[in-house]
Design a protein around this motif. Structure first.
Motif, PDB file in Angstrom:
ATOM      1  N   ASN A 101      18.916  39.875  75.501  1.00 47.89           N
ATOM      2  CA  ASN A 101      18.176  39.425  74.315  1.00 47.89           C
ATOM      3  C   ASN A 101      17.206  38.300  74.657  1.00 47.89           C
ATOM      4  OD1 ASN A 101      19.356  41.001  72.008  1.00 47.89           O
ATOM      5  ND2 ASN A 101      21.238  40.108  72.833  1.00 47.89           N
ATOM      6  N   ASP A 102      17.562  37.474  75.651  1.00 46.84           N
ATOM      7  CA  ASP A 102      16.684  36.377  76.045  1.00 46.84           C
ATOM      8  C   ASP A 102      15.369  36.894  76.620  1.00 46.84           C
ATOM      9  OD1 ASP A 102      18.648  34.604  75.283  1.00 46.84           O
ATOM     10  OD2 ASP A 102      19.477  34.395  77.309  1.00 46.84           O
ATOM     11  N   LEU A 103      15.407  38.084  77.225  1.00 44.99           N
ATOM     12  CA  LEU A 103      14.208  38.675  77.815  1.00 44.99           C
ATOM     13  C   LEU A 103      13.476  39.586  76.844  1.00 44.99           C
ATOM     14  CD1 LEU A 103      15.719  39.575  81.300  1.00 44.99           C
ATOM     15  CD2 LEU A 103      14.415  37.547  80.679  1.00 44.99           C
ATOM     16  N   ALA A 104      14.160  40.013  75.785  1.00 44.33           N
ATOM     17  CA  ALA A 104      13.576  40.945  74.823  1.00 44.33           C
ATOM     18  C   ALA A 104      12.762  40.252  73.737  1.00 44.33           C
ATOM     19  CB  ALA A 104      14.675  41.790  74.181  1.00 44.33           C
ATOM     20  N   THR A 105      12.832  38.932  73.683  1.00 40.08           N
ATOM     21  CA  THR A 105      12.094  38.211  72.653  1.00 40.08           C
ATOM     22  C   THR A 105      10.593  38.476  72.762  1.00 40.08           C
ATOM     23  OG1 THR A 105      11.539  36.008  71.805  1.00 40.08           O
ATOM     24  CG2 THR A 105      12.013  36.171  74.145  1.00 40.08           C
ATOM     25  N   HIS A 106       9.898  38.474  71.618  1.00 38.20           N
ATOM     26  CA  HIS A 106       8.460  38.692  71.611  1.00 38.20           C
ATOM     27  C   HIS A 106       7.669  37.411  71.862  1.00 38.20           C
ATOM     28  CE1 HIS A 106       8.759  42.711  69.192  1.00 38.20           C
ATOM     29  NE2 HIS A 106       9.214  42.790  70.418  1.00 38.20           N
ATOM     30  N   SER A 107       8.360  36.311  72.013  1.00 40.26           N
ATOM     31  CA  SER A 107       7.700  35.083  72.445  1.00 40.26           C
ATOM     32  C   SER A 107       7.533  35.167  73.962  1.00 40.26           C
ATOM     33  CB  SER A 107       8.543  33.853  72.087  1.00 40.26           C
ATOM     34  OG  SER A 107       8.068  32.708  72.766  1.00 40.26           O
ATOM     35  N   THR A 108       6.314  35.395  74.413  1.00 39.81           N
ATOM     36  CA  THR A 108       6.102  35.576  75.845  1.00 39.81           C
ATOM     37  C   THR A 108       6.480  34.320  76.634  1.00 39.81           C
ATOM     38  OG1 THR A 108       3.774  34.965  75.550  1.00 39.81           O
ATOM     39  CG2 THR A 108       4.314  37.316  75.557  1.00 39.81           C
ATOM     40  N   LYS A 109       6.292  33.142  76.034  1.00 43.03           N
ATOM     41  CA  LYS A 109       6.669  31.914  76.721  1.00 43.03           C
ATOM     42  C   LYS A 109       8.179  31.858  76.916  1.00 43.03           C
ATOM     43  CE  LYS A 109       6.553  26.870  76.527  1.00 43.03           C
ATOM     44  NZ  LYS A 109       7.981  26.791  76.919  1.00 43.03           N
ATOM     45  N   ASP A 110       8.929  32.132  75.839  1.00 45.30           N
ATOM     46  CA  ASP A 110      10.389  32.073  75.936  1.00 45.30           C
ATOM     47  C   ASP A 110      10.913  33.140  76.895  1.00 45.30           C
ATOM     48  OD1 ASP A 110      10.339  30.026  74.141  1.00 45.30           O
ATOM     49  OD2 ASP A 110      10.992  31.227  72.412  1.00 45.30           O
ATOM     50  N   ALA A 111      10.330  34.342  76.813  1.00 46.35           N
ATOM     51  CA  ALA A 111      10.772  35.425  77.696  1.00 46.35           C
ATOM     52  C   ALA A 111      10.475  35.094  79.154  1.00 46.35           C
ATOM     53  CB  ALA A 111      10.091  36.738  77.307  1.00 46.35           C
ATOM     54  N   ASN A 112       9.313  34.535  79.410  1.00 45.66           N
ATOM     55  CA  ASN A 112       8.937  34.176  80.780  1.00 45.66           C
ATOM     56  C   ASN A 112       9.817  33.051  81.318  1.00 45.66           C
ATOM     57  OD1 ASN A 112       6.936  34.492  83.031  1.00 45.66           O
ATOM     58  ND2 ASN A 112       6.581  32.331  82.572  1.00 45.66           N
ATOM     59  N   ASP A 113      10.083  32.055  80.480  1.00 38.17           N
ATOM     60  CA  ASP A 113      10.959  30.947  80.888  1.00 38.17           C
ATOM     61  C   ASP A 113      12.358  31.464  81.219  1.00 38.17           C
ATOM     62  OD1 ASP A 113       8.884  29.197  80.525  1.00 38.17           O
ATOM     63  OD2 ASP A 113       9.611  28.408  78.586  1.00 38.17           O
ATOM     64  N   ALA A 114      12.852  32.379  80.382  1.00 43.19           N
ATOM     65  CA  ALA A 114      14.188  32.926  80.609  1.00 43.19           C
ATOM     66  C   ALA A 114      14.235  33.720  81.917  1.00 43.19           C
ATOM     67  CB  ALA A 114      14.597  33.812  79.439  1.00 43.19           C
ATOM     68  N   TYR A 115      13.192  34.508  82.159  1.00 43.13           N
ATOM     69  CA  TYR A 115      13.169  35.314  83.381  1.00 43.13           C
ATOM     70  C   TYR A 115      13.083  34.435  84.631  1.00 43.13           C
ATOM     71  CZ  TYR A 115      11.906  38.910  86.748  1.00 43.13           C
ATOM     72  OH  TYR A 115      11.892  39.734  87.835  1.00 43.13           O
ATOM     73  N   LEU A 116      12.260  33.415  84.585  1.00 44.78           N
ATOM     74  CA  LEU A 116      12.141  32.519  85.731  1.00 44.78           C
ATOM     75  C   LEU A 116      13.458  31.808  86.006  1.00 44.78           C
ATOM     76  CD1 LEU A 116       8.598  30.941  85.171  1.00 44.78           C
ATOM     77  CD2 LEU A 116       9.270  32.609  86.913  1.00 44.78           C
ATOM     78  N   GLU A 117      14.123  31.388  84.956  1.00 45.82           N
ATOM     79  CA  GLU A 117      15.412  30.707  85.127  1.00 45.82           C
ATOM     80  C   GLU A 117      16.445  31.646  85.757  1.00 45.82           C
ATOM     81  OE1 GLU A 117      18.852  28.402  82.497  1.00 45.82           O
ATOM     82  OE2 GLU A 117      16.950  28.978  81.560  1.00 45.82           O
ATOM     83  N   LEU A 118      16.486  32.896  85.272  1.00 44.32           N
ATOM     84  CA  LEU A 118      17.441  33.863  85.808  1.00 44.32           C
ATOM     85  C   LEU A 118      17.085  34.256  87.240  1.00 44.32           C
ATOM     86  CD1 LEU A 118      17.782  36.153  82.666  1.00 44.32           C
ATOM     87  CD2 LEU A 118      19.595  34.718  83.637  1.00 44.32           C
ATOM     88  N   SER A 119      15.808  34.427  87.512  1.00 42.85           N
ATOM     89  CA  SER A 119      15.366  34.827  88.846  1.00 42.85           C
ATOM     90  C   SER A 119      15.645  33.762  89.887  1.00 42.85           C
ATOM     91  CB  SER A 119      13.871  35.155  88.841  1.00 42.85           C
ATOM     92  OG  SER A 119      13.578  36.222  87.978  1.00 42.85           O
ATOM     93  N   ASN A 120      15.548  32.508  89.481  1.00 48.80           N
ATOM     94  CA  ASN A 120      15.726  31.406  90.422  1.00 48.80           C
ATOM     95  C   ASN A 120      17.163  30.909  90.506  1.00 48.80           C
ATOM     96  OD1 ASN A 120      12.956  31.381  91.030  1.00 48.80           O
ATOM     97  ND2 ASN A 120      12.503  30.041  89.288  1.00 48.80           N
ATOM     98  N   ALA A 121      18.036  31.451  89.674  1.00 49.48           N
ATOM     99  CA  ALA A 121      19.427  30.996  89.663  1.00 49.48           C
ATOM    100  C   ALA A 121      20.105  31.337  90.989  1.00 49.48           C
ATOM    101  CB  ALA A 121      20.178  31.640  88.510  1.00 49.48           C
ATOM    102  N   GLU A 122      20.857  30.393  91.523  1.00 51.66           N
ATOM    103  CA  GLU A 122      21.508  30.563  92.827  1.00 51.66           C
ATOM    104  C   GLU A 122      22.539  31.690  92.815  1.00 51.66           C
ATOM    105  OE1 GLU A 122      23.999  27.852  96.075  1.00 51.66           O
ATOM    106  OE2 GLU A 122      23.125  26.940  94.292  1.00 51.66           O
ATOM    107  N   ASP A 123      23.180  31.911  91.666  1.00 51.39           N
ATOM    108  CA  ASP A 123      24.234  32.932  91.612  1.00 51.39           C
ATOM    109  C   ASP A 123      23.720  34.322  91.231  1.00 51.39           C
ATOM    110  OD1 ASP A 123      23.658  32.396  88.992  1.00 51.39           O
ATOM    111  OD2 ASP A 123      25.622  31.587  88.484  1.00 51.39           O
ATOM    112  N   LYS A 124      22.406  34.527  91.169  1.00 51.74           N
ATOM    113  CA  LYS A 124      21.765  35.831  91.008  1.00 51.74           C
ATOM    114  C   LYS A 124      22.339  36.661  89.844  1.00 51.74           C
ATOM    115  CE  LYS A 124      20.926  36.298  95.985  1.00 51.74           C
ATOM    116  NZ  LYS A 124      21.182  37.177  97.161  1.00 51.74           N
ATOM    117  N   PRO A 125      22.269  36.174  88.630  1.00 51.34           N
ATOM    118  CA  PRO A 125      22.834  36.931  87.502  1.00 51.34           C
ATOM    119  C   PRO A 125      22.110  38.243  87.216  1.00 51.34           C
ATOM    120  CG  PRO A 125      21.602  35.028  86.713  1.00 51.34           C
ATOM    121  CD  PRO A 125      21.717  34.876  88.193  1.00 51.34           C
ATOM    122  N   LEU A 126      20.849  38.370  87.640  1.00 43.49           N
ATOM    123  CA  LEU A 126      20.119  39.620  87.396  1.00 43.49           C
ATOM    124  C   LEU A 126      20.546  40.723  88.354  1.00 43.49           C
ATOM    125  CD1 LEU A 126      16.460  38.344  86.785  1.00 43.49           C
ATOM    126  CD2 LEU A 126      18.054  39.254  85.089  1.00 43.49           C
TER     127      LEU A 126
END
Length: 485
Positions: A179-204
């Motif tokens: 749901n964090d990535l499905a939001t239509h707020s491109t800023k929020d979606a981009n921030d969420a993706y960057l946070e997940l992509s850079n997370a050390e434990d690789k949740p994606l």
């Protein structure tokens, strides 16, 4: 007609021909590339303005499109998003798609060739297009049981139906909320993706299908299978089981877990060696069998090949021969460069449970159009025979011994015969080992095969953690959920 008029007519004809060719090229030959061009905003509006079909588990939508009051008309919504994220993946304006959302996009979007009747009907009636429902094979009770039992530990659980390859549960932790990535707020979606992509434990990254790990002693099932398939061994064959074993060509010895002795006599049956997971016995056995026999057996179970389930999975690895005998010994006990996904380890148990036949795993059961008619249905598919029926029967009996009186007693289920194998895989000198359990139940009529992987000792988090302590209890809970369903 004078010369000037003829020239003018020729020029006009050439211009019309050029226009015709250009239009034809754009509409037919270049259509796909233009539609897929990320700069094409019209395509985005068309995609996100469509009532995308649901992803369904146990009759309930775990991903669906809901109407919203913005320029996109619909937004993807995931119920229990974290629980099913390794399966559903995400559908995002910013980061695209993954998982089932990507693999089954044509059906979910309503654009698959098989849905041409629906599209024609919508065109004639003026009805808004609607995507198809993708029904998964997952057992919701088993999925929830796996999620709860894994708790806050990093790892993965996979459960398969041995006779078909149906994925009954697939859990990976840590995970993410689509749901964090499905939001239509491109800023929020981009921030969420960057946070997940850079997370050390690789949740994606799904630890169940996208990452490979040393399988430890669960690989002894493959080594035992190679021995039985050679015709030189049975479950009762006596093998060497020294306190330490030094492979040829090295002065580095292999010890048993905790420095213990497997047998006071220095030898034991192959069945007993598997029951107590004797490292020295299997290391020496691996050297005797040779690297080619081990590789051939591993590949027969599926090592070396990535799969689509329908999203892609990482290929499990057995190092290619020739291998130095010292490394063959390590490989035979699931160390050195041997690495596998939890899905692959579940496939090993499932093949043994299925009389030696490997079934291709899959997670999509069927697809229904907007009228609920089935337009696509997955049929089980054999990937070939890993071992003979006789070898599978012997391995089953040996695995039952592991659970009844060996390293896997924590997987016991009251009133049910369980077959299993534990694994404790060394990683680095400063990190606790990974723990594993794989098996199936009931042993005499298999309904479910499982693999449980827990990173770095899980909640124990020390070098004392073992597959029998950490992973076997989780497997028991998941098997019970399937059997009680």
């Amino acid at each position: 007609m004078n010369t000037t008029a003829r020239r003018l007519a020729s020029i006009v004809m050439v211009m019309f021909l050029a226009l015709l060719v250009s239009t034809t090229w754009i509409q037919f030959f270049a259509a796909d590339s233009l539609n897929s061009d990320p700069r094409n905003a019209r395509t985005l509006y068309e995609q996100f303005g469509t009532d995308r079909g649901p992803i369904v588990v146990g009759g309930e939508a775990v991903a669906d499109s809901v109407p919203v009051d913005d320029e996109w008309n619909y937004q993807r919504e995931y119920t229990q998003g974290r629980l099913y994220a390794p399966l559903t993946g995400y559908y995002s304006l910013v980061s695209g798609t993954s998982g089932i959302e990507r693999a089954e996009n044509d059906f979910l979007a309503g654009s698959a060739d098989a849905l041409w009747v629906d599209r024609l009907r919508n065109l004639l009636t003026g009805t808004d297009p609607q995507g198809s429902a993708v029904e998964l094979t997952v057992d919701p009770a088993a999925q929830q049981a796996a999620w709860d039992a894994l708790g806050d530990q990093r790892g993965a659980v996979v459960a398969l139906e041995p006779s078909t390859g149906r994925i009954l549960a697939l859990v990976s932790k840590p995970t993410f909320d689509p749901n964090d990535l499905a939001t239509h707020s491109t800023k929020d979606a981009n921030d969420a993706y960057l946070e997940l992509s850079n997370a050390e434990d690789k949740p994606l990254n799904s630890r169940a299908t996208a990452e490979i790990y040393p399988p430890g002693s669960t690989f002894k099932l493959v080594t035992a299978a190679a021995a039985l398939e050679s015709g030189e061994y049975t479950a009762d064959t006596v093998v060497d089981a020294p306190d330490t074993y030094t492979p040829p060509g090295t002065d580095r010895s292999i010890n048993n877990y905790g420095g213990t002795s497997c047998s006071s006599s220095g030898e034991q049956s192959l069945a007993d060696a598997l029951r107590i997971s004797c490292n020295t016995a299997f290391a020496e056995l691996g050297v005797t069998l040779g690297d080619e026999a081990l590789q051939e057996q591993a590949e027969a179970f599926g090592f070396g090949s990535g799969m689509t389930v329908p999203f892609g999975t990482a290929a499990s690895v057995f190092p290619a021969p020739p291998i130095d005998p010292a490394f063959v010994a390590q490989s035979a006990i699931g160390q050195w460069d041997v690495a596998a996904t939890p899905l692959q380890i579940a496939m090993v148990s499932a093949a043994i449970a299925n009389d030696g036949e490997v079934m291709e795993p899959y997670s999509v059961d069927r697809v229904r159009d907007q009228n609920l008619d089935v337009v696509s249905e997955t049929r089980s598919n054999s990937l070939g025979r890993a071992v003979s029926t006789d070898t599978a029967d012997q391995l089953t009996d040996m695995m039952v011994g592991v659970v009844e009186g060996g390293s896997g007693t924590a997987a016991q289920i009251s009133g049910v015969s369980v077959a299993g194998k534990t694994g404790t895989a060394q990683t680095t000198s400063d990190a606790p080992p990974h723990t594993w359990f794989t098996g199936f139940a009931p042993a005499d009529d298999p309904q479910v095969a499982v693999a449980v992987f827990v990173e770095n000792g899980g909640s124990i988090g020390t070098s004392e953690a073992t597959g029998g302590q950490v992973s076997a209890p989780i497997a028991r809970v998941v098997m019970e959920a399937v059997l009680n369903g």
